[in-house]
Design a protein around this motif. Structure first.
Motif, PDB file in Angstrom:
ATOM      1  N   VAL A  61       0.840  -1.203   0.000  1.00 55.51           N
ATOM      2  CA  VAL A  61       0.000   0.000   0.000  1.00 55.51           C
ATOM      3  C   VAL A  61       0.873   1.250   0.000  1.00 55.51           C
ATOM      4  O   VAL A  61       0.609   2.220  -0.715  1.00 55.51           O
ATOM      5  N   THR A  64       2.392   1.813  -3.488  1.00 57.23           N
ATOM      6  CA  THR A  64       1.360   2.266  -4.425  1.00 57.23           C
ATOM      7  C   THR A  64       1.027   3.733  -4.182  1.00 57.23           C
ATOM      8  O   THR A  64       0.950   4.527  -5.117  1.00 57.23           O
ATOM      9  N   LYS A  65       0.871   4.097  -2.920  1.00 56.69           N
ATOM     10  CA  LYS A  65       0.550   5.479  -2.562  1.00 56.69           C
ATOM     11  C   LYS A  65       1.698   6.414  -2.950  1.00 56.69           C
ATOM     12  O   LYS A  65       1.480   7.507  -3.453  1.00 56.69           O
ATOM     13  N   THR A  66       2.930   5.970  -2.739  1.00 61.92           N
ATOM     14  CA  THR A  66       4.106   6.774  -3.072  1.00 61.92           C
ATOM     15  C   THR A  66       4.203   6.996  -4.572  1.00 61.92           C
ATOM     16  O   THR A  66       4.491   8.098  -5.033  1.00 61.92           O
ATOM     17  N   ILE A  68       1.743   6.985  -6.731  1.00 61.79           N
ATOM     18  CA  ILE A  68       0.667   7.899  -7.129  1.00 61.79           C
ATOM     19  C   ILE A  68       1.062   9.335  -6.807  1.00 61.79           C
ATOM     20  O   ILE A  68       0.876  10.243  -7.626  1.00 61.79           O
ATOM     21  N   GLU A  69       1.640   9.569  -5.624  1.00 59.96           N
ATOM     22  CA  GLU A  69       2.052  10.919  -5.243  1.00 59.96           C
ATOM     23  C   GLU A  69       3.160  11.431  -6.156  1.00 59.96           C
ATOM     24  O   GLU A  69       3.160  12.598  -6.541  1.00 59.96           O
TER      25      GLU A  69
END
Length: 96
Positions: A61, A64-66, A68-69
């Motif tokens: 997670v 994935t978040k990194t 996207i950012e």
């Protein structure tokens, strides 16, 4: 009489703050990119399958978040290219 429905199965999330462990795991994987996340977690000293699974899932997670950012930042900070028609006549003359 109104009541909440009974939920089945295991509750989502443990409530354990693993941010420092995830940061160490991320650093370990940056230093040794040939390692897989599970192997790196075992090298960190975790042997409990539940802990390994929890950290691996949280790391997935996190990455994935990194990503996207980073893509959002790159798209927002991308310099705009000027078209040749927008250049000044002096800049287009050779030798100046």
């Amino acid at each position: 009489m109104h009541h909440t429905p009974v939920r089945r199965g295991r509750p989502k999330g443990t409530g354990i703050d693993d941010s420092d462990r995830i940061a160490r795991l991320d650093e370990l994987l940056r230093v040794h990119p040939e390692l897989r996340p599970t192997t790196a977690i075992r090298l960190m000293g975790f042997s409990n399958p539940s802990a390994i699974r929890r950290l691996r899932d949280k790391y997935k997670v996190f990455t994935t978040k990194t990503r996207i950012e980073l893509t959002t930042e790159l798209r927002g900070a991308a310099p705009t290219a000027t078209r040749p028609s927008e250049q000044t006549p002096q800049a287009m003359q050779p030798g100046r």
